[in-house]
Scaffold this active site. Structure first.
Site, PDB file in Angstrom:
ATOM      1  N   CYS C 170       0.934  -1.220  -0.084  1.00  0.00           N
ATOM      2  CA  CYS C 170      -0.507   0.296  -0.047  1.00  0.00           C
ATOM      3  C   CYS C 170       1.133   1.542  -0.155  1.00  0.00           C
ATOM      4  CB  CYS C 170      -1.233  -0.085   0.977  1.00  0.00           C
ATOM      5  SG  CYS C 170      -2.450  -1.149   0.713  1.00  0.00           S
ATOM      6  N   HIS C 310      -1.802   8.488   5.837  1.00  0.00           N
ATOM      7  CA  HIS C 310      -2.826   7.842   4.809  1.00  0.00           C
ATOM      8  C   HIS C 310      -3.724   7.140   5.728  1.00  0.00           C
ATOM      9  CE1 HIS C 310      -2.026   3.707   3.950  1.00  0.00           C
ATOM     10  NE2 HIS C 310      -2.362   2.725   5.165  1.00  0.00           N
ATOM     11  N   GLU C 321      -0.175   5.947  12.882  1.00  0.00           N
ATOM     12  CA  GLU C 321       0.396   7.397  12.042  1.00  0.00           C
ATOM     13  C   GLU C 321       0.186   8.767  12.775  1.00  0.00           C
ATOM     14  OE1 GLU C 321      -2.782   7.546   8.952  1.00  0.00           O
ATOM     15  OE2 GLU C 321      -1.090   8.922   7.897  1.00  0.00           O
ATOM     16  N   LYS C 342      -8.973   8.855   1.896  1.00  0.00           N
ATOM     17  CA  LYS C 342      -9.988   7.406   1.900  1.00  0.00           C
ATOM     18  C   LYS C 342     -11.339   7.601   2.281  1.00  0.00           C
ATOM     19  CE  LYS C 342      -5.262   4.861   2.265  1.00  0.00           C
ATOM     20  NZ  LYS C 342      -4.119   6.106   2.418  1.00  0.00           N
ATOM     21  N   HIS C 347      -9.631   3.062  -0.109  1.00  0.00           N
ATOM     22  CA  HIS C 347      -8.244   2.938   0.186  1.00  0.00           C
ATOM     23  C   HIS C 347      -8.106   1.776  -1.514  1.00  0.00           C
ATOM     24  CE1 HIS C 347      -4.629   1.669   0.937  1.00  0.00           C
ATOM     25  NE2 HIS C 347      -4.542   0.542   2.040  1.00  0.00           N
ATOM     26  N   PHE C 406       1.100  -2.760   4.112  1.00  0.00           N
ATOM     27  CA  PHE C 406       1.525  -4.473   4.690  1.00  0.00           C
ATOM     28  C   PHE C 406       2.484  -5.203   4.219  1.00  0.00           C
ATOM     29  CE2 PHE C 406      -2.854  -6.431   4.661  1.00  0.00           C
ATOM     30  CZ  PHE C 406      -3.198  -5.947   5.726  1.00  0.00           C
TER      31      PHE C 406
END
Lengths: 89, 405, 423
Positions: C170, C310, C321, C342, C347, C406
């Protein structure tokens, strides 16, 4: 499909299938109150384990069950509680 | 002054040798790892040969906890990384964690794991899909798992350009070292010899349908008719020369000296293929002239049209029979993103041992003016080498390697 | 080649609810959401049945019949976005040596839609172990190797320089652009068409995120399902899309009179080396990436006007975050607007990093910070200014945009207004 009681031996077997054997102490009667994280199993391993338990025992575990069951004893109790509920209905 | 990127460790997992030493002995001895597929029954498919890493059992090398969550390619890569670190004498715990990174190439990800989960999905239902499917098949997994296993927290990455990606990753490792990293573990390992991966590769239309292991993959031969796929690859420890010296390294394999990468003009444009340009850029980047190169490790597609393009490019840059050319991948099959890093490893081993390994089984077609090393290994002093790799669709990459002695 | 600087001179975006830069910015600046119940397939067997889908018709966007047949949806997205970016830049590639112009396309999951669909056929619905090659489409190899995405963009644009796909989960969308920047800086290329794409809304993706409970089960309210930084957040909403950019070396872009959207002044990436899907709550590696990106941009934390987060909307991410912003920017984190698009476009895995770069650049262009939609209930663990619900007029010269993925990847990019530091 398995039925009846979910035992520590069931948990041990499914955990090994789902996530392999850890280097540390294994799940057993002596480690029932040791947290999974200390036994070397983190959330991902438990998610895979939970999903295999659901499939094998034909139950559905709430999203929170895995996170609220930090030890083998807690998880076994939660699974058995669910089994009882489903057998009753 | 730019820092130099030197190779201090090599880890090899190849169809004809597990570990760099085994691989090199086999390769110089002309021993092939190509055979009939054993991982599934290939009878129903038109192509039935592959280079398999036989006898590999992940349980012998990796913690049990890692096995259920990893595809075979990742298991091979983790072991290759262990070999490379051991060869370099690196204990990652002793080095600054943000100074070490991982850059791998991947061509297709963990296809075997993917097949298993797709099968679970479509035959049994979504609730049968593994929790590990979210990463075990994806292209970034080898870098992620290697970094986790070895505590490497620095700049990292994953490049996908089919077979050319193996060189792009090594070049990116050099770039990161120039930017200040001390150590980058780089290379590629692929393994997709499963029915689903096989069907995908068959669709590419470049697989050899021969059933004779010694006649199936014949680049630059009149009988060239496609290639044999394989699994495995190589991982290298690439370090800043100064950092390597500081930690007490006294002998390095050599230096990543130059890199060039191009993409072929779109089909039908009538423009010249871009491989020659990639070689020229790499030589220019290395500051070496064609005459200073002692050996070229060819991409060796074994598709006549592609062999022609490569032979022409080599001849135009180095002259007619101007440089020894070899393709030891005739003994392993084409390993996807693992192929070129394995050739890079072979080139450094050639420098160290003074032997150019052969292109097994091939009789050079009279069409090509190449000094192709066939049949027997050749004794030669190798100080500089070029490795070429191409990917489906038009990817061309070249690296120049140089000994540091 | 020291001192070469890289600017964005063209933008192309294909996002759910916002195909094309203009529509994309309308969506963001109006704070609308494009999440809905999945329509691409019957989602009823799945735990999470919400996604941000793009109403994309490849014909309408100029793709030919063979391009449509050949390309996976994600490749189509990349080509369409790249064409928009090229047209926007006004760059004529005939003025650039062919091998000096290259392509990087980020993608986390490649041709997932094509692979899922074709697997189902060759395996006869999962029945066959030995899947049947006679039912395979001729372009299955292009799905097998997602490098085909870079090939398609290169063919479409006519570039002959370095081409590759960057695939770091990602963070691919940030890392692809970061990689392209390096190629221009170190002299490998003068122009890069760079960005990212993903089209993951397929049963296999939905099932795999169900298995780790990463996506939201808020199926009864799809329009408000993506809730980054909200206390009621319970997972991300899958999306799809692409954003591509034309990147040029600053001086040559200036010479040709190009519109300079932004300079990519700093970029860095780190690995947490901790867990494939888990994050350490302290945000250390992301903070490290942010600091390194600021260093490279020669910027101080106080220079950051806006953080494009993010903000995936999972419990752990938003906490992680927030910790990383505080750790890297100190007190300034509390004074800086932070938002997650998002909440509006979902996402889109590998693509989103590039789509977020586009949002960041448009924030600078308009001096408007896009909001975090659906943020109604503050979370004590997420206690920064997340620009809830409505866009904000805000002087924006420097943007920090970050990603987390990930594999443990943590990336950060600093975008600045090119006029600020004339060469």
């Amino acid at each position: 499909m398995a039925s009846g009681e979910f035992t520590v031996q069931d948990l041990k077997r499914i955990l090994h299938e789902a996530a392999g054997e850890s280097d540390g102490a294994d799940v057993d009667v002596g480690t029932m109150d040791t947290e999974f994280i200390e036994l070397g199993y983190e959330s991902l391993a438990l998610l895979e384990t939970g999903s295999r338990i659901e499939r094998e025992f034909g139950i559905t575990l709430d999203d929170s069950t895995l996170f609220d069951s930090p030890t083998p004893r807690a998880l076994i109790e939660a699974v058995n509680a669910q089994l009882t509920v489903q057998e009753a209905s | 002054m730019t820092s130099r990127a030197v190779v201090t460790g090599i880890g090899v997992v190849s169809p004809n040798g597990f570990g760099a030493e085994d691989y090199w002995t086999a390769t110089c001895g002309g021993k092939s790892g190509i055979g009939r597929i054993t991982r599934f029954d290939p009878q129903r498919y038109p192509a039935r040969l592959a280079g398999e890493v036989s006898g590999f059992s992940a349980e012998d090398h990796l913690p049990s906890r890692l096995i259920p969550q990893t595809d075979r390619m990742t298991q091979l890569a983790l072991v290759g990384a262990d070999h490379a670190l051991a060869d370099a004498g690196v204990s990652t715990g002793d080095l600054p964690e943000f100074g070490m990174g991982v850059v791998t190439a991947s061509s297709c990800g963990g296809f075997e794991f993917g097949q298993g989960e797709l099968q679970n999905l479509w035959s049994k239902g979504g609730q049968y899909v593994s929790a590990y499917q979210s990463f075990a098949w994806f292209y970034a997994v080898n870098t992620g798992q290697i970094s986790i296993r070895n505590g490497m927290r620095g700049p990292s990455g994953v490049l996908v350009s089919d077979q050319a990606g193996g060189l792009d990753a090594i070049a990116q490792a050099r770039r990161l070292i120039r930017k200040g990293s001390d150590l980058i573990l780089s290379g590629g390992v692929d393994a997709s010899i499963c029915p689903w991966g096989w069907v995908a590769q068959l669709a590419g239309g470049r697989l050899s349908t021969s059933e004779q292991p010694d006649r199936a993959y014949l680049p630059f031969d009149t009988d060239a008719a496609g290639h044999v796929p394989g699994e495995g690859g190589a991982l290298l420890i690439i370090e800043d020369a100064e950092a390597a010296r500081r930690r007490g390294v006294t002998r390095v394999y050599g230096e990543i000296r130059g890199y060039g990468s191009t993409f072929d003009p779109r089909p039908g444009s009538g423009r010249e293929p871009a491989l020659r340009k990639a070689i020229e850029i790499a030589l220019d980047d290395a500051g070496l002239s064609p005459g200073e190169i002692d050996v070229v490790f060819a991409d060796a597609a074994a598709v006549p049209e592609l062999d022609r393009v490569e032979a022409t490019a080599i001849t135009e840059v180095f002259g007619r029979r101007g440089v020894p050319v070899t393709a030891p991948k005739t003994m392993t099959g084409r390993l996807g993103s693992g192929a070129a890093p394995l050739d890079v490893a072979a080139a450094f081993l050639a420098m160290r041992t003074g032997v150019i390994p052969p292109t097994a089984n091939v009789t050079l077609s009279p069409e090509y003016d190449l000094d192709l090393v066939t049949t027997l290994p050749r004794r030669a002093s190798v100080n500089a080498a070029v490795v070429l790799a191409r990917g489906h669709g038009g990817f061309n990459s070249a690296v120049v390697l140089r000994s540091t002695d | 080649m020291t001192g070469r600087r890289v600017v964005i001179t063209g933008i192309g975006v294909l996002a759910p609810g916002g195909i094309g830069v203009k529509n994309f910015w309308s969506l963001l600046s109006e704070g609308r959401t494009s999440t809905r119940e999945i329509t691409f397939f019957d989602p009823s067997p799945f735990r999470s049945r919400v996604a941000a889908e793009a109403d994309f018709d490849p014909w309408e966007h100029g793709l030919g019949p063979q391009e449509i047949r050949r390309m996976d949806r994600a490749a189509q997205f990349a080509v369409v976005a790249a064409r928009e970016a090229m047209a926007d830049s006004g760059l004529d590639l005939d003025d650039v040596a062919p091998h000096r112009a290259g392509v990087t396309v980020g993608s986390a999951v490649g041709a997932t839609m094509g692979l899922d669909r074709e697997y189902r056929v060759v395996s006869d619905g999962g029945r066959l172990d030995l899947v049947d090659h006679e039912y395979a489409v001729p372009h299955l190899y292009d799905y097998f190797v997602p490098s085909s995405f870079a090939a398609e963009v290169a063919w479409s644009a006519g570039t002959e320089g370095p081409a590759t796909v960057v695939s770091t989960g990602c963070t691919s969308g940030l890392d692809s652009v970061g990689y392209a920047v390096e190629l221009i800086r170190d002299g490998t290329a003068d122009v890069m068409i760079a960005g990212a794409t993903d089209a993951p809304i397929s049963p296999i993706t939905v099932a795999c995120f169900d298995a780790i409970k990463a996506t939201t089960p808020r199926n009864d309210d799809p329009e408000h399902a993506s809730r980054p930084f909200d206390r009621t957040r319970n997972g991300f909403v899958l999306g799809e899309g692409a954003a591509m950019f034309v990147l040029e070396e600053l001086e040559s872009a200036r010479r040709r009179g190009a519109h300079l959207y932004a300079e990519i002044a700093g970029y860095a990436s780190r690995c947490n080396a901790f867990h494939m899907t888990g994050l350490r709550p302290d945000g250390r590696e992301m903070a490290e990436a942010i600091r390194a990106a600021l260093d490279e941009a020669r910027a101080d934390p106080e220079d950051v006007d806006y953080i494009n987060a993010h903000g995936s909307g999972t419990k752990q991410n938003d906490r992680h975050e927030t910790a990383a912003f505080k750790r890297s920017l100190g007190e300034h984190a509390r004074r800086t607007p932070v938002s997650s698009i998002k909440s509006m476009v979902g996402h889109s895995l590998g693509a989103i990093g590039s789509i977020e770069i586009a949002a960041s650049v448009l924030a600078m262009e308009n001096n408007v910070v896009p909001p975090t939609a659906n943020l109604h209930v503050p979370d004590p663990e997420c206690d920064l200014d997340y620009v809830p619900l409505t866009a904000r007029d805000w002087r924006t010269d420097t943007v920090l945009t970050v990603g987390s993925g990930f594999g443990g990847f943590q990336s950060a990019m600093v975008l600045t207004r090119p006029e600020r530091n004339p060469a």
